[in-house]
Design an enzyme around this catalytic site. Sequence first.
Site, short mmCIF file in Angstrom:
data_model
loop_
_atom_site.label_atom_id
_atom_site.label_comp_id
_atom_site.label_asym_id
_atom_site.label_seq_id
_atom_site.Cartn_x
_atom_site.Cartn_y
_atom_site.Cartn_z
N ALA A 1 19.23 -7.29 47.86
CA ALA A 1 20.54 -7.68 48.40
C ALA A 1 20.51 -9.04 49.08
CB ALA A 1 21.04 -6.61 49.38
N ASN B 1 45.91 -10.29 21.66
CA ASN B 1 47.06 -9.40 21.87
C ASN B 1 46.63 -8.08 22.50
OD1 ASN B 1 49.96 -8.85 21.56
ND2 ASN B 1 49.21 -7.19 20.25
N THR B 2 45.53 -7.53 22.02
CA THR B 2 45.06 -6.26 22.60
C THR B 2 44.59 -6.49 24.04
OG1 THR B 2 44.42 -5.60 20.38
CG2 THR B 2 43.55 -4.28 22.18
N GLY C 1 23.45 -5.07 40.19
CA GLY C 1 22.02 -4.84 39.94
C GLY C 1 21.22 -4.69 41.22
N VAL C 2 21.91 -4.71 42.36
CA VAL C 2 21.25 -4.53 43.65
C VAL C 2 20.94 -3.04 43.84
CG1 VAL C 2 21.62 -4.59 46.16
CG2 VAL C 2 22.29 -6.55 44.75
N GLY D 1 16.99 -2.58 41.06
CA GLY D 1 15.86 -3.34 41.60
C GLY D 1 16.21 -4.66 42.26
N GLY D 2 17.46 -5.11 42.15
CA GLY D 2 17.83 -6.38 42.76
C GLY D 2 17.82 -6.31 44.28
N LYS E 1 35.39 -4.29 31.03
CA LYS E 1 34.69 -5.29 30.20
C LYS E 1 35.45 -5.50 28.89
CE LYS E 1 30.16 -4.54 32.27
NZ LYS E 1 30.42 -3.35 33.12
O1 O7M Z 1 24.25 -0.26 41.41
P1 O7M Z 1 24.30 0.47 40.09
O2 O7M Z 1 23.21 0.06 39.18
O3 O7M Z 1 24.45 1.95 40.24
O4 O7M Z 1 25.69 0.03 39.41
C1 O7M Z 1 25.92 -1.26 38.98
C2 O7M Z 1 27.35 -1.42 38.56
O5 O7M Z 1 27.55 -2.74 38.09
C3 O7M Z 1 27.78 -0.51 37.42
O6 O7M Z 1 29.17 -0.22 37.59
C4 O7M Z 1 27.58 -1.35 36.19
O7 O7M Z 1 28.44 -0.98 35.15
C5 O7M Z 1 27.93 -2.74 36.72
N1 O7M Z 1 27.26 -3.86 36.03
C6 O7M Z 1 25.90 -3.89 35.90
O8 O7M Z 1 25.17 -3.05 36.41
N2 O7M Z 1 25.31 -4.89 35.18
C7 O7M Z 1 26.02 -5.90 34.61
O9 O7M Z 1 25.43 -6.78 34.01
C8 O7M Z 1 27.40 -5.92 34.78
C9 O7M Z 1 28.01 -4.93 35.55
C10 O7M Z 1 29.37 -5.14 35.91
O10 O7M Z 1 29.87 -4.80 36.94
O11 O7M Z 1 30.08 -5.85 35.05
C11 O7M Z 1 31.38 -6.19 35.39
#
Ligand code: O7M
Length: 211
Positions: free
Chosen positions: A177, A66-67, A169-170, A174-175, A60
């Site tokens: 699939a 540059n960084t 978020g799956v 709680g998401g 993220k």
């Molecule tokens: O299924 P989980 O909840 O164990 O893991 C979800 C993964 O997705 C975990 O690596 C989080 O850092 C990432 N993630 C989120 O859960 N929510 C976000 O909004 C964004 C990410 C993500 O992958 O961003 C790139």
Amino acid sequence: MTELILALDVTGREEALAIARVCAPHLDRIKIGYPLVLSAGLAIARDLAALGRPLLADFKVADIPNTNRLITEAVFDAGFGGIICQGFPGRDSVQACVDVAHARGGECYVVAEMSHPGAPEFFHGGVAERLAALAVACNVDGIIAPATRPERVKALREIVGKRRIFSPGVGAQGGDADAVAALADGIIVGRAIYEARDPATAAKKYAAVRG
Ligand code: O7M
């Protein structure tokens, strides 16, 4: 086809490799980030990439251009096939990641909206839409949008068109699939696979979204 992406957030090198090996046949990509890289070391990237699934670097990235460029170069040097960055630092910062990724034959994804309960504190009132539009303007390969709020995935699809949407978020968050698979190009699943008693069986179950 909807992809299945494993978020491999375990913190041990051997555990990570063992889970990735047995799950790989059911996966389209593997995503790793700070939890694994900071505990097992960056060299884990090459070992995971050797399994033949594109490896996404979820750092993220959110810095000055540059960084961001230096980080992205290091990521591709390490064997990753794609990088995930934040959009809020602005267009030039995102462009720096996209340019390096594409020059290396890789991909870049931008977080448009996050999945956790606190996300709407800042990702609201059109912010996610603006981030998604910025991502498109920078020619990203896709965006990240929350499986915990399918209606938001739908709204952001209007902006990104055919570009990919990967949705975390799956399961643990709680998401659902199937609901998200109908809207996104990939579901990102972490704990529901790697914390399962039998990760390969869990991965196979989620792989039903691949059709
Ligand atoms: O299924 P989980 O909840 O164990 O893991 C979800 C993964 O997705 C975990 O690596 C989080 O850092 C990432 N993630 C989120 O859960 N929510 C976000 O909004 C964004 C990410 C993500 O992958 O961003 C790139």
